[in-house]
Design a protein around this motif. Structure first.
Motif, short mmCIF file in Angstrom:
data_model
loop_
_atom_site.label_atom_id
_atom_site.label_comp_id
_atom_site.label_asym_id
_atom_site.label_seq_id
_atom_site.Cartn_x
_atom_site.Cartn_y
_atom_site.Cartn_z
N ARG A 21 0.85 -1.21 0.00
CA ARG A 21 0.00 0.00 0.00
C ARG A 21 0.87 1.25 0.00
NH1 ARG A 21 -3.38 -2.49 3.78
NH2 ARG A 21 -2.45 -1.19 5.40
N LEU A 22 1.91 1.21 0.81
CA LEU A 22 2.83 2.34 0.89
C LEU A 22 3.46 2.60 -0.47
CD1 LEU A 22 4.52 4.25 2.81
CD2 LEU A 22 6.18 2.39 2.87
N ALA A 23 3.84 1.52 -1.13
CA ALA A 23 4.51 1.64 -2.41
C ALA A 23 3.58 2.22 -3.47
CB ALA A 23 5.03 0.27 -2.85
N GLY A 27 2.91 6.82 -5.69
CA GLY A 27 3.38 6.78 -7.07
C GLY A 27 4.84 6.42 -7.18
N PRO A 28 5.34 6.36 -8.41
CA PRO A 28 6.73 5.90 -8.63
C PRO A 28 7.76 6.95 -8.21
CG PRO A 28 5.72 6.58 -10.68
CD PRO A 28 4.66 6.70 -9.65
N ALA A 57 9.43 -3.67 -3.94
CA ALA A 57 8.25 -2.80 -3.82
C ALA A 57 8.66 -1.42 -3.28
CB ALA A 57 7.22 -3.44 -2.89
N LEU A 58 9.54 -1.40 -2.31
CA LEU A 58 9.97 -0.12 -1.74
C LEU A 58 10.79 0.70 -2.73
CD1 LEU A 58 10.86 -1.30 1.88
CD2 LEU A 58 8.86 0.06 1.18
N ARG A 59 11.61 -0.02 -3.48
CA ARG A 59 12.46 0.65 -4.47
C ARG A 59 11.61 1.27 -5.58
NH1 ARG A 59 15.01 3.45 -6.16
NH2 ARG A 59 16.99 3.34 -7.24
N ALA A 60 10.45 0.66 -5.83
CA ALA A 60 9.55 1.18 -6.86
C ALA A 60 8.87 2.48 -6.40
CB ALA A 60 8.50 0.14 -7.22
N ARG A 61 8.90 2.75 -5.11
CA ARG A 61 8.26 3.96 -4.60
C ARG A 61 9.26 5.06 -4.24
NH1 ARG A 61 8.07 8.03 -2.50
NH2 ARG A 61 6.72 8.84 -0.84
N PHE A 62 10.42 4.67 -3.69
CA PHE A 62 11.36 5.67 -3.17
C PHE A 62 12.53 5.87 -4.13
CE2 PHE A 62 9.00 4.37 0.54
CZ PHE A 62 8.76 5.57 1.18
N ASP A 63 13.02 7.12 -4.16
CA ASP A 63 14.15 7.43 -5.03
C ASP A 63 15.42 6.74 -4.55
OD1 ASP A 63 12.85 9.50 -6.79
OD2 ASP A 63 12.41 10.29 -4.79
N ALA A 64 15.49 6.50 -3.22
CA ALA A 64 16.63 5.74 -2.67
C ALA A 64 16.12 4.95 -1.49
CB ALA A 64 17.74 6.68 -2.23
N VAL A 65 16.63 3.73 -1.34
CA VAL A 65 16.29 2.90 -0.18
C VAL A 65 17.62 2.43 0.43
CG1 VAL A 65 15.19 0.76 0.63
CG2 VAL A 65 14.11 2.10 -1.19
N GLY A 274 4.48 1.04 15.50
CA GLY A 274 3.83 2.22 14.93
C GLY A 274 2.88 1.79 13.85
N GLN A 275 2.11 2.67 13.30
CA GLN A 275 1.27 2.31 12.17
C GLN A 275 0.97 3.54 11.33
OE1 GLN A 275 -1.67 -1.10 11.44
NE2 GLN A 275 -2.76 0.36 12.70
N GLY A 276 0.01 4.37 11.82
CA GLY A 276 -0.48 5.49 11.03
C GLY A 276 0.61 6.50 10.67
N TRP A 277 1.59 6.69 11.56
CA TRP A 277 2.60 7.73 11.33
C TRP A 277 3.87 7.17 10.67
CZ3 TRP A 277 1.15 5.88 16.12
CH2 TRP A 277 2.12 5.19 16.82
N LEU A 278 3.80 5.92 10.24
CA LEU A 278 4.98 5.32 9.62
C LEU A 278 4.86 5.32 8.10
CD1 LEU A 278 5.69 2.23 11.88
CD2 LEU A 278 6.85 4.42 11.85
N PRO A 279 5.95 5.36 7.37
CA PRO A 279 7.29 5.58 7.88
C PRO A 279 7.43 7.01 8.41
CG PRO A 279 7.31 5.62 5.49
CD PRO A 279 5.93 5.25 5.90
#
Ligand SMILES: [Fe+2]
Length: 336
Positions: A21-23, A27-28, A57-65, A274-279
């Protein structure tokens, strides 16, 4: 912006779903304003396949992981004999990271230097008085690492050997760390394990009072202090994970943050994950001045630590009497 999170444990489908969901949500890479990085402070998944799926999945969302390994990442029990030992799995995870474009070494982004630090825990990290009013299960019983990880013979037996081995892995980055220090105005270091004992609640507060023996490393604190040695006020931050206690506090000029997703059952009880405020967004053109809501660090920001006091907190006493019978030294505890 730099976001931080730890302990994703995506072997739990709910946690994998959270990552997906985060990813999707934002968007990309490049779709948002500016540059978004994510720091993942270990314990992504127990299997290499779930690890790779999560990071992809994380890499598809963030410019750097960015990533450092946690203990669960090095478990072998569900790998079907794919690796001889946990060191071989460590190499496989680092290889997967380079294939996926996940950073496992130091790098500067804008004014911020981000430095991953390898670490492992050692028992002697625990310097506080033991709780002896109840019989606490042994470390080998309570901590699955002793069975789920396999180490080369020379590292398995001695208490500090693993902690030292993992700490030494950082030496290969010494030149890169110096470069990053020169180029950066602020520095964020991160590890999976805990660098200082006061970043964990006192033993009497814990359902497993021996927890401090399997969480942290003195070598880690020494190393991160050396990196932040001449940081200006508010320019030094260390992110960690492992204990699943949300944390945000400043100790001797360094801000320490833990932002764990944790297990689904922990999130339901709303005590540590945590949940709602993460990351958690720790940096936006400078470190975020907002201290984020974390039950235990809020508590210790107001209350003094009393490690000499080993009288169990009411919820711990209740837990022990339910599962292990009445305290062994109940009388002394009552009269003290
Ligand atoms: Fe962990």
């Amino acid at each position: 912006r730099v976001f931080v999170v730890s302990d994703l444990h995506t072997d739990y489908p709910e946690n994998m779903e959270w990552v997906r969901r985060l990813a999707v949500r934002a968007g990309p890479p490049g779709a948002g304003e500016g540059f978004d990085a994510l720091v993942v402070a270990g314990d992504v998944a127990e299997t290499r396949d779930n690890f790779a799926r999560t990071m992809e999945a994380l890499r598809a969302r963030f410019d750097a992981v960015f990533y450092v390994p946690g203990n669960h990442d090095l478990w072998l029990r569900r790998e079907g004999g794919r690796y001889v030992d946990s060191m071989e799995k460590l190499t496989a995870l680092l290889d997967a990271c380079s294939e996926l474009g996940v950073d496992t070494g130091p790098r500067t982004i804008g004014d911020l230097g981000i430095i991953p630090l390898f670490s492992w825990y050692h028992k002697s990290f625990d310097k506080e008085k033991d709780v002896n009013s109840v019989r606490v299960p042994s470390l080998e019983m309570a901590c699955k690492d002793f069975h789920a990880c396999q180490w080369p013979l020379d590292l398995g037996s001695d208490d500090e050997a693993l902690a030292l081995y993992f700490d030494k892995l950082n030496d290969k980055n010494n030149d890169a760390i110096e470069e990053v220090k020169k180029k950066s105005k602020q520095i964020l270091t991160f590890s999976h394990f805990v660098p200082r004992q006061e970043l964990c609640p006192e033993k009497r507060m814990l359902y497993y009072p021996n927890l401090p023996k399997v969480i942290g490393s003195d070598y880690l604190e020494r190393r991160l202090r050396a990196i932040h040695d001449n940081a200006k006020d508010g320019a030094a931050c260390h992110v960690f994970g492992h204990t699943h206690f949300c944390w945000d506090s400043v100790v001797d000029g360094i801000r320490y943050v833990q932002a764990p997703l944790a297990y689904p059952r922990e999130r339901k009880r709303r005590i540590n994950g945590g949940q709602g405020w993460l990351p958690f967004c720790v940096y936006r053109d400078g470190f975020n001045p907002e201290i984020y809501p974390a039950i235990w660090s809020d508590y210790y920001n107001k209350n003094r630590r009393e490690p000499e006091n080993t009288q169990l907190a009411p919820w711990v006493a209740k837990y022990f009497s339910k599962y292990y019978g009445p305290p062994v030294f109940a009388k002394q505890t009552e009269s003290s």
